[in-house]
Design a protein around this motif. Structure first.
Motif, PDB file in Angstrom:
ATOM      1  N   GLU A  76     -14.725  30.350  12.210  1.00 21.16           N
ATOM      2  CA  GLU A  76     -13.273  29.696  12.392  1.00 21.16           C
ATOM      3  C   GLU A  76     -12.766  30.042  13.670  1.00 21.16           C
ATOM      4  O   GLU A  76     -12.178  29.298  14.298  1.00 21.16           O
ATOM      5  CB  GLU A  76     -12.387  30.333  11.387  1.00 21.16           C
ATOM      6  CG  GLU A  76     -10.911  29.798  11.294  1.00 21.16           C
ATOM      7  CD  GLU A  76     -10.708  28.506  10.917  1.00 21.16           C
ATOM      8  OE1 GLU A  76      -9.781  27.538  11.393  1.00 21.16           O
ATOM      9  OE2 GLU A  76     -12.016  27.714  10.752  1.00 21.16           O
ATOM     10  N   LEU A  77     -12.983  31.473  14.329  1.00 18.98           N
ATOM     11  CA  LEU A  77     -12.501  31.935  15.509  1.00 18.98           C
ATOM     12  C   LEU A  77     -13.142  30.896  16.662  1.00 18.98           C
ATOM     13  O   LEU A  77     -12.669  30.430  17.712  1.00 18.98           O
ATOM     14  CB  LEU A  77     -12.792  33.194  15.826  1.00 18.98           C
ATOM     15  CG  LEU A  77     -12.180  33.862  16.829  1.00 18.98           C
ATOM     16  CD1 LEU A  77     -10.456  33.967  16.786  1.00 18.98           C
ATOM     17  CD2 LEU A  77     -12.567  35.399  17.124  1.00 18.98           C
ATOM     18  N   LYS A  78     -14.365  30.461  16.294  1.00 19.52           N
ATOM     19  CA  LYS A  78     -15.035  29.456  17.323  1.00 19.52           C
ATOM     20  C   LYS A  78     -14.453  28.134  17.223  1.00 19.52           C
ATOM     21  O   LYS A  78     -14.158  27.468  18.252  1.00 19.52           O
ATOM     22  CB  LYS A  78     -16.636  29.415  17.032  1.00 19.52           C
ATOM     23  CG  LYS A  78     -17.193  30.446  17.276  1.00 19.52           C
ATOM     24  CD  LYS A  78     -18.864  30.416  17.003  1.00 19.52           C
ATOM     25  CE  LYS A  78     -19.640  31.606  17.393  1.00 19.52           C
ATOM     26  NZ  LYS A  78     -21.118  31.620  16.798  1.00 19.52           N
ATOM     27  N   VAL A  79     -14.134  27.628  16.212  1.00 20.64           N
ATOM     28  CA  VAL A  79     -13.251  26.326  15.808  1.00 20.64           C
ATOM     29  C   VAL A  79     -11.910  26.294  16.603  1.00 20.64           C
ATOM     30  O   VAL A  79     -11.702  25.363  17.406  1.00 20.64           O
ATOM     31  CB  VAL A  79     -13.032  25.875  14.300  1.00 20.64           C
ATOM     32  CG1 VAL A  79     -12.111  24.832  14.373  1.00 20.64           C
ATOM     33  CG2 VAL A  79     -14.421  25.846  13.857  1.00 20.64           C
ATOM     34  N   ARG A  80     -11.189  27.467  16.562  1.00 16.77           N
ATOM     35  CA  ARG A  80      -9.880  27.726  17.172  1.00 16.77           C
ATOM     36  C   ARG A  80     -10.159  27.600  18.676  1.00 16.77           C
ATOM     37  O   ARG A  80      -9.297  26.923  19.319  1.00 16.77           O
ATOM     38  CB  ARG A  80      -9.332  28.884  16.665  1.00 16.77           C
ATOM     39  CG  ARG A  80      -8.930  28.994  15.260  1.00 16.77           C
ATOM     40  CD  ARG A  80      -7.563  28.238  14.878  1.00 16.77           C
ATOM     41  NE  ARG A  80      -7.401  28.327  13.543  1.00 16.77           N
ATOM     42  CZ  ARG A  80      -6.820  29.313  12.838  1.00 16.77           C
ATOM     43  NH1 ARG A  80      -6.120  30.349  13.763  1.00 16.77           N
ATOM     44  NH2 ARG A  80      -6.440  29.404  11.613  1.00 16.77           N
ATOM     45  N   GLU A  81     -11.053  28.324  19.127  1.00 18.87           N
ATOM     46  CA  GLU A  81     -11.547  28.141  20.723  1.00 18.87           C
ATOM     47  C   GLU A  81     -11.867  26.872  21.114  1.00 18.87           C
ATOM     48  O   GLU A  81     -11.095  26.181  22.280  1.00 18.87           O
ATOM     49  CB  GLU A  81     -12.417  29.260  21.067  1.00 18.87           C
ATOM     50  CG  GLU A  81     -12.875  29.212  22.532  1.00 18.87           C
ATOM     51  CD  GLU A  81     -13.663  30.340  22.726  1.00 18.87           C
ATOM     52  OE1 GLU A  81     -13.933  30.718  23.915  1.00 18.87           O
ATOM     53  OE2 GLU A  81     -14.184  31.251  21.689  1.00 18.87           O
ATOM     54  N   ALA A  82     -12.553  26.013  20.307  1.00 21.03           N
ATOM     55  CA  ALA A  82     -12.915  24.686  20.492  1.00 21.03           C
ATOM     56  C   ALA A  82     -11.760  23.767  20.910  1.00 21.03           C
ATOM     57  O   ALA A  82     -11.892  22.844  21.665  1.00 21.03           O
ATOM     58  CB  ALA A  82     -14.005  24.188  19.670  1.00 21.03           C
ATOM     59  N   PHE A  83     -10.825  24.084  19.865  1.00 18.20           N
ATOM     60  CA  PHE A  83      -9.486  22.872  19.795  1.00 18.20           C
ATOM     61  C   PHE A  83      -8.367  23.574  20.333  1.00 18.20           C
ATOM     62  O   PHE A  83      -7.225  22.859  20.562  1.00 18.20           O
ATOM     63  CB  PHE A  83      -9.354  22.341  18.356  1.00 18.20           C
ATOM     64  CG  PHE A  83     -10.472  21.684  18.036  1.00 18.20           C
ATOM     65  CD1 PHE A  83     -10.615  20.389  18.403  1.00 18.20           C
ATOM     66  CD2 PHE A  83     -11.302  22.062  17.049  1.00 18.20           C
ATOM     67  CE1 PHE A  83     -11.921  19.549  18.051  1.00 18.20           C
ATOM     68  CE2 PHE A  83     -12.493  21.188  16.601  1.00 18.20           C
ATOM     69  CZ  PHE A  83     -12.823  20.020  17.039  1.00 18.20           C
ATOM     70  N   GLY A  84      -8.431  24.744  20.951  1.00 12.31           N
ATOM     71  CA  GLY A  84      -7.234  25.293  21.762  1.00 12.31           C
ATOM     72  C   GLY A  84      -6.034  25.610  20.695  1.00 12.31           C
ATOM     73  O   GLY A  84      -4.819  25.320  21.358  1.00 12.31           O
TER      74      GLY A  84
END
Length: 512
Positions: free
Chosen positions: A419-427
């Protein structure tokens, strides 16, 4: 001995600590920490997300300190009680303060330890000005006072997990018992409901079995109300906004026909004929409500004692505590409600728990929707492994959703990393900062648009990259708008010109 080792490690490391494990395990660690801190002559504060859990912790902690050395501090105290307790804390008579977020402001003279238990809970964020978050406030208080900060949960918030991954906080992993969770995921796409939606045959079998055994069941609708989304039954994807990447909600338009609404931008569009991803015509709106579900239950089990716990039935402060007492006295067969009913899982005679429609939480137009669903489902999975009689059931149209699969196996760290990677991808937070400007009053929409333009102007002047959108809030009836700003350093935006009807919420929990 493991818990004593954990306590030694926590106190000797200069960094804040995050304790990852079940509630019973965490309380054992807290007991060791609180006892050591008190022996050193320092005071401690233990935060709990609500009054019921604070009072429960009070009974547990009586094992390490005399009763007169422990006090519960929360907003439900009378002015006289608060004044008396304030003096006892100030003089050092009380060494351990247990309470909700307001306990952070207890007048400790020699604070040595701050514990924020269940740190992921949204109740730690104040909904009134100043809109502080207890976890962040505790971090600042610990730094200012030299106290040790310890946060704990079974399913960490992404904010706390980012601190762990950056090694700003130390991680204390508590070993889960070897018994695997007893969780069954039911794919609703293959269920023929008839008039019994959302009750699948496995769910009905579980309820009948517990009633026959004189045991109790708890049913969750994991978000309040009837929030919904448009789901493709072929590829199992929700129809999402191309702008915000959040699920589009299904609403009734002025003519009574359903429409799709993007709550991040306010855009309204017609329902598509086919799925935008796989072109299948099998599009299905998902959603359910506690009141209608209770009526169906009563028709199915006319002799059962059924209680509903939601915002319509829990109107007074002591209503939920009364419901729990009825459960403990075995005067209730089935309890149905929103997330608050998870407290009922501590009652030994509750042996069946079911999430009626996990998609409600997953489909909310909010970037934290998946995280919050995972946290609730993980706690239910943790409960299912504690007693051989316990069984959990999760009903969903998206059985392959990572939140469901990871939670059902208690794979907490794997989910948080993904989930942390998803947050990083979409800002989105915690990778980026976010500020919510709430605009109320006359011409709220026009004023929100003006504010959005001013924020963009400030960002340009300060050479910072900021993404903004303005839209009416989900529950404001068109009279309350918000402007959401995301970026790396948003502090210059706090100086935007605004009137008294515009409220600033830094790092908001809700954004719909």
């Amino acid at each position: 001995s493991f818990f004593l080792y954990s306590a030694t490690s926590i106190l000797s490391d200069g960094r804040p600590a995050h304790v990852l494990g079940s509630r019973e395990q965490r309380l054992s660690v807290y007991l060791s920490l609180l006892e050591r801190t008190m022996k050193e002559g320092a005071q401690s504060i233990l935060l709990q997300p609500d009054i019921l859990l604070a009072e429960d912790a009070m009974h547990t902690l009586s094992a390490v300190a005399p009763k007169e050395k422990i006090a519960v501090f929360h907003s439900a105290l009378s002015d006289t009680q608060r004044r008396t307790l304030w003096k006892r804390i100030r003089t050092g008579e009380v060494m351990i303060i247990i309470g909700t977020r307001s306990a952070l402001f207890a007048p400790c003279k020699n604070l040595g330890l701050l514990i924020v238990d269940e740190e992921h809970e949204w109740t730690y964020k104040s909904e009134q000005a100043p809109r502080y978050h207890a976890r962040e406030t505790a971090e600042n208080l610990a730094a200012a006072s030299g106290a040790k900060l310890v946060c704990g949960s079974l399913a960490s918030s992404l904010e706390a997990w980012q601190q762990v991954k950056s090694e700003a906080w130390q991680l204390i992993r508590l070993p889960l018992p070897q018994h695997p969770p007893r969780v069954r995921i039911v794919d609703l796409a293959h269920v023929q409901f008839g008039s019994l939606y959302p009750f699948s045959p496995p769910l009905l079998d579980g309820l009948r079995d517990r009633i026959a055994k004189k045991e109790q069941s708890v049913l969750f609708l994991n978000r309040r109300g009837t929030a919904s989304a448009l789901l493709c039954l072929e590829c199992r994807r929700r129809v999402v906004s191309l702008t915000s990447q959040l699920p589009l909600a299904v609403h009734r338009g002025p003519n009574g026909k359903p429409v799709l609404v993007d709550h991040a931008t306010g855009t309204v569009s017609a329902l598509p004929v086919v799925c935008p991803t796989c072109k299948s015509p099998r599009l299905h709106p998902v959603g359910a409500g506690t009141q209608g579900t209770e009526e169906t239950l009563r028709s199915l089990f006319p002799k059962a004692n059924i209680l509903r716990a939601d915002s319509d039935t829990l109107t007074a402060a002591g209503d939920f505590a009364h419901m729990l007492k009825l459960l403990e006295a075995k005067q209730v067969d089935i309890l149905i409600g929103t997330q608050s009913v998870r407290r009922a899982l501590t009652i030994p005679s509750v042996t069946f728990a079911a999430v009626l429609l996990a998609d409600i939480g997953l489909s909310l137009p909010h970037f934290r929707a998946g995280e919050q669903s995972f946290q609730m489902l993980a706690n239910i999975a943790d409960w299912s492994r504690k007693d051989p009689r316990n069984e959990a059931l999760i009903q969903t149209y998206r059985p392959d959703a990572p939140e469901l699969l990871r939670a059902s196996k208690l794979e907490t760290e794997q989910y948080l990393d993904e989930e942390l990677k998803v947050r990083e991808a979409f800002g989105y937070p915690p990778v980026k900062q976010m500020i919510r400007f709430l605009v109320r009053g006359e011409r709220a929409g026009d004023r929100a648009k003006m504010l959005e333009r001013e924020l963009q102007s400030i960002a340009k002047k300060n050479q910072i990259a900021v993404t903004t959108n303005s839209a009416p809030t989900l529950s404001g009836g068109g009279k309350t708008w918000h402007v959401l700003a995301r970026g790396d350093d948003l502090s210059p935006l706090l100086h935007a010109e605004r009137d008294g009807e515009i409220v600033i919420d830094v790092d908001p929990i809700e954004c719909v």
